[in-house]
Design a protein around this motif. Structure first.
Motif, PDB file in Angstrom:
ATOM      1  N   PHE A 290     -23.995 -18.700  32.216  1.00  0.00           N
ATOM      2  CA  PHE A 290     -25.245 -18.599  31.474  1.00  0.00           C
ATOM      3  C   PHE A 290     -25.302 -17.282  30.705  1.00  0.00           C
ATOM      4  CE2 PHE A 290     -29.844 -17.493  31.355  1.00  0.00           C
ATOM      5  CZ  PHE A 290     -30.274 -18.530  30.541  1.00  0.00           C
ATOM      6  N   HIS A 291     -24.910 -16.201  31.358  1.00  0.00           N
ATOM      7  CA  HIS A 291     -24.930 -14.901  30.699  1.00  0.00           C
ATOM      8  C   HIS A 291     -23.856 -14.802  29.627  1.00  0.00           C
ATOM      9  CE1 HIS A 291     -28.022 -12.405  32.605  1.00  0.00           C
ATOM     10  NE2 HIS A 291     -27.855 -13.180  33.660  1.00  0.00           N
ATOM     11  N   ARG A 292     -22.707 -15.429  29.839  1.00  0.00           N
ATOM     12  CA  ARG A 292     -21.665 -15.424  28.824  1.00  0.00           C
ATOM     13  C   ARG A 292     -22.125 -16.186  27.588  1.00  0.00           C
ATOM     14  NH1 ARG A 292     -15.767 -18.079  29.804  1.00  0.00           N
ATOM     15  NH2 ARG A 292     -17.083 -19.933  29.827  1.00  0.00           N
ATOM     16  N   LEU A 293     -22.870 -17.282  27.807  1.00  0.00           N
ATOM     17  CA  LEU A 293     -23.414 -18.045  26.703  1.00  0.00           C
ATOM     18  C   LEU A 293     -24.376 -17.197  25.875  1.00  0.00           C
ATOM     19  CD1 LEU A 293     -23.622 -20.815  25.294  1.00  0.00           C
ATOM     20  CD2 LEU A 293     -25.509 -21.371  26.846  1.00  0.00           C
ATOM     21  N   GLY A 294     -25.028 -16.235  26.519  1.00  0.00           N
ATOM     22  CA  GLY A 294     -25.964 -15.372  25.808  1.00  0.00           C
ATOM     23  C   GLY A 294     -25.313 -14.234  25.066  1.00  0.00           C
ATOM     24  N   SER A 295     -23.992 -14.146  25.093  1.00  0.00           N
ATOM     25  CA  SER A 295     -23.277 -13.084  24.394  1.00  0.00           C
ATOM     26  C   SER A 295     -23.068 -13.473  22.936  1.00  0.00           C
ATOM     27  CB  SER A 295     -21.919 -12.832  25.055  1.00  0.00           C
ATOM     28  OG  SER A 295     -21.097 -12.046  24.224  1.00  0.00           O
ATOM     29  N   PRO A 296     -23.597 -12.699  21.984  1.00  0.00           N
ATOM     30  CA  PRO A 296     -23.377 -13.028  20.568  1.00  0.00           C
ATOM     31  C   PRO A 296     -21.904 -13.095  20.203  1.00  0.00           C
ATOM     32  CG  PRO A 296     -25.126 -11.398  20.786  1.00  0.00           C
ATOM     33  CD  PRO A 296     -24.507 -11.550  22.143  1.00  0.00           C
ATOM     34  N   ARG A 297     -21.104 -12.184  20.744  1.00  0.00           N
ATOM     35  CA  ARG A 297     -19.678 -12.173  20.411  1.00  0.00           C
ATOM     36  C   ARG A 297     -18.996 -13.436  20.920  1.00  0.00           C
ATOM     37  NH1 ARG A 297     -15.287  -7.407  21.984  1.00  0.00           N
ATOM     38  NH2 ARG A 297     -13.474  -8.387  20.975  1.00  0.00           N
ATOM     39  N   TRP A 298     -19.274 -13.820  22.164  1.00  0.00           N
ATOM     40  CA  TRP A 298     -18.653 -15.028  22.722  1.00  0.00           C
ATOM     41  C   TRP A 298     -19.082 -16.256  21.933  1.00  0.00           C
ATOM     42  CZ3 TRP A 298     -20.587 -19.593  24.612  1.00  0.00           C
ATOM     43  CH2 TRP A 298     -19.672 -20.427  25.253  1.00  0.00           C
ATOM     44  N   PHE A 299     -20.367 -16.347  21.594  1.00  0.00           N
ATOM     45  CA  PHE A 299     -20.863 -17.506  20.856  1.00  0.00           C
ATOM     46  C   PHE A 299     -20.213 -17.583  19.480  1.00  0.00           C
ATOM     47  CE2 PHE A 299     -23.718 -19.481  17.825  1.00  0.00           C
ATOM     48  CZ  PHE A 299     -23.990 -20.687  18.442  1.00  0.00           C
ATOM     49  N   TYR A 300     -20.097 -16.462  18.799  1.00  0.00           N
ATOM     50  CA  TYR A 300     -19.505 -16.459  17.460  1.00  0.00           C
ATOM     51  C   TYR A 300     -18.062 -16.946  17.512  1.00  0.00           C
ATOM     52  CZ  TYR A 300     -18.416 -15.006  12.720  1.00  0.00           C
ATOM     53  OH  TYR A 300     -18.040 -15.008  11.399  1.00  0.00           O
ATOM     54  N   GLN A 301     -17.313 -16.445  18.466  1.00  0.00           N
ATOM     55  CA  GLN A 301     -15.909 -16.821  18.568  1.00  0.00           C
ATOM     56  C   GLN A 301     -15.745 -18.270  19.000  1.00  0.00           C
ATOM     57  OE1 GLN A 301     -14.548 -13.789  21.273  1.00  0.00           O
ATOM     58  NE2 GLN A 301     -14.163 -12.301  19.625  1.00  0.00           N
ATOM     59  N   ALA A 302     -16.560 -18.703  19.959  1.00  0.00           N
ATOM     60  CA  ALA A 302     -16.445 -20.084  20.457  1.00  0.00           C
ATOM     61  C   ALA A 302     -16.925 -21.099  19.427  1.00  0.00           C
ATOM     62  CB  ALA A 302     -17.240 -20.228  21.753  1.00  0.00           C
ATOM     63  N   SER A 303     -18.027 -20.783  18.738  1.00  0.00           N
ATOM     64  CA  SER A 303     -18.598 -21.748  17.798  1.00  0.00           C
ATOM     65  C   SER A 303     -17.693 -21.997  16.604  1.00  0.00           C
ATOM     66  CB  SER A 303     -19.966 -21.264  17.319  1.00  0.00           C
ATOM     67  OG  SER A 303     -19.858 -20.026  16.643  1.00  0.00           O
ATOM     68  N   GLY A 304     -16.840 -21.036  16.273  1.00  0.00           N
ATOM     69  CA  GLY A 304     -15.900 -21.249  15.176  1.00  0.00           C
ATOM     70  C   GLY A 304     -14.967 -22.417  15.430  1.00  0.00           C
ATOM     71  N   LYS A 305     -14.674 -22.695  16.705  1.00  0.00           N
ATOM     72  CA  LYS A 305     -13.810 -23.818  17.065  1.00  0.00           C
ATOM     73  C   LYS A 305     -14.549 -25.152  16.980  1.00  0.00           C
ATOM     74  CE  LYS A 305     -11.426 -20.778  20.352  1.00  0.00           C
ATOM     75  NZ  LYS A 305     -11.103 -20.533  21.784  1.00  0.00           N
ATOM     76  N   TRP A 306     -15.871 -25.105  17.102  1.00  0.00           N
ATOM     77  CA  TRP A 306     -16.647 -26.344  17.079  1.00  0.00           C
ATOM     78  C   TRP A 306     -16.915 -26.827  15.657  1.00  0.00           C
ATOM     79  CZ3 TRP A 306     -21.032 -23.687  20.340  1.00  0.00           C
ATOM     80  CH2 TRP A 306     -20.499 -23.284  21.561  1.00  0.00           C
ATOM     81  N   LEU A 307     -16.964 -25.913  14.706  1.00  0.00           N
ATOM     82  CA  LEU A 307     -17.447 -26.246  13.370  1.00  0.00           C
ATOM     83  C   LEU A 307     -16.662 -27.361  12.677  1.00  0.00           C
ATOM     84  CD1 LEU A 307     -18.400 -22.707  11.998  1.00  0.00           C
ATOM     85  CD2 LEU A 307     -19.928 -24.539  12.727  1.00  0.00           C
ATOM     86  N   PRO A 308     -15.326 -27.359  12.686  1.00  0.00           N
ATOM     87  CA  PRO A 308     -14.620 -28.453  11.984  1.00  0.00           C
ATOM     88  C   PRO A 308     -14.963 -29.835  12.536  1.00  0.00           C
ATOM     89  CG  PRO A 308     -13.116 -26.637  12.466  1.00  0.00           C
ATOM     90  CD  PRO A 308     -14.379 -26.355  13.211  1.00  0.00           C
ATOM     91  N   TRP A 309     -15.024 -29.955  13.859  1.00  0.00           N
ATOM     92  CA  TRP A 309     -15.340 -31.252  14.468  1.00  0.00           C
ATOM     93  C   TRP A 309     -16.777 -31.659  14.178  1.00  0.00           C
ATOM     94  CZ3 TRP A 309     -11.174 -33.676  16.190  1.00  0.00           C
ATOM     95  CH2 TRP A 309     -10.068 -32.911  16.562  1.00  0.00           C
ATOM     96  N   LEU A 310     -17.683 -30.707  14.257  1.00  0.00           N
ATOM     97  CA  LEU A 310     -19.092 -30.997  14.005  1.00  0.00           C
ATOM     98  C   LEU A 310     -19.322 -31.360  12.544  1.00  0.00           C
ATOM     99  CD1 LEU A 310     -21.730 -31.132  15.537  1.00  0.00           C
ATOM    100  CD2 LEU A 310     -22.084 -28.698  15.087  1.00  0.00           C
ATOM    101  N   THR A 311     -18.621 -30.689  11.643  1.00  0.00           N
ATOM    102  CA  THR A 311     -18.732 -31.008  10.224  1.00  0.00           C
ATOM    103  C   THR A 311     -18.226 -32.422   9.944  1.00  0.00           C
ATOM    104  OG1 THR A 311     -18.431 -28.673   9.621  1.00  0.00           O
ATOM    105  CG2 THR A 311     -18.052 -30.316   7.902  1.00  0.00           C
TER     106      THR A 311
END
Length: 250
Positions: free
Chosen positions: A5-26
């Protein structure tokens, strides 16, 4: 679980992880919206009473769904930011507000267009439409509060409080057609009942709703990533990412 839960609240972790989601979500967003629009506008049968004018439902209903669901996202993020002081939650709250405002405006605008051939007027002050207009103003209020304070912490707290107070409007929107007599038709989709639409009309609507959910998630992630870069611009990890590699030629 608490560590995650706390890792999810990290802006750095979210930025890095969300970059992997974007192509599939798009890809999912484009596929669902293209299929849903083509299916709903080109192949779904005409309505027996409204003719082709009913087809605006394929934009109006998904936009309305996401306008309400987006408010939950904004209010929940505001509550997390207030209670656990998570920076990412405040960023999500701010990023969700303009998306929700645009979707609410689309719902109101398409509803007005649909209302003219159905009711004979673009606008009536019935309970459903009025409560949706209040939702639009709540979104605008959160946006305004974000830029009304010189300090970001004060803006976050004020926006979070307004988001949580505005939650009282959500059940009013949901139940307005049941609690009061209105021109607005009852809910087409209910969790406890079968949909009131013919399957040939309902199936493309379901595809459009899923497409709008994917679109909302995609835009929210993109907005949040931009907000992360802005707020964390002085941190080392952002500067290393956006600055040219030392020693390389432009």
């Amino acid at each position: 679980m608490w560590q995650w839960f706390h890792r999810l609240g990290s802006p750095r972790w979210f930025y890095q992880a969300s970059g992997k989601w974007l192509p599939w979500l798009t890809a999912a967003t484009v596929l669902l919206l293209v299929v849903g629009i083509a299916w709903g506008l080109g192949f779904a049968p005409r309505d027996a009473k409204q003719g082709n004018s009913f087809r605006i439902i394929y934009i109006h209903v998904p936009a309305s769904f996401l306008a309400l669901a987006g408010y939950y996202v904004m209010a929940f993020s505001g509550a997390v930011g207030l209670i656990w002081k998570m920076k990412l939650a405040d960023m999500v709250m701010k990023s969700a507000a303009p998306i929700g405002a645009v979707l609410t405006f689309i719902a109101l605008f398409t509803g007005a267009i649909w209302g003219k051939p159905t009711w004979g007027t673009y606008w009536v002050w019935d309970a459903r439409i009025t409560s949706m207009l209040v939702l639009f103003f709540l979104y605008l209020g959160v946006i305004a509060l974000q830029y009304s304070y010189s300090g970001q912490d004060a803006a976050n707290k004020a926006s979070a409080v307004l988001s949580l107070v505005g939650m009282v409007n959500i059940p009013i929107i949901y139940k307005s057609v049941d609690w009061w007599y209105t021109l607005h038709q009852p809910a087409t989709i209910k969790l406890t009942e079968a949909p009131s639409m013919h399957p040939d009309m309902f199936q493309p609507l379901l595809v459009m709703i899923l497409g709008f959910y994917c679109f909302y998630a995609l835009v929210l992630i993109l907005n949040t990533r931009a907000e992360i870069l802005y707020r964390e611009r002085r941190t080392r990890w952002v500067q290393e990412m956006v600055s040219p590699v030392e020693g390389t030629q432009p």
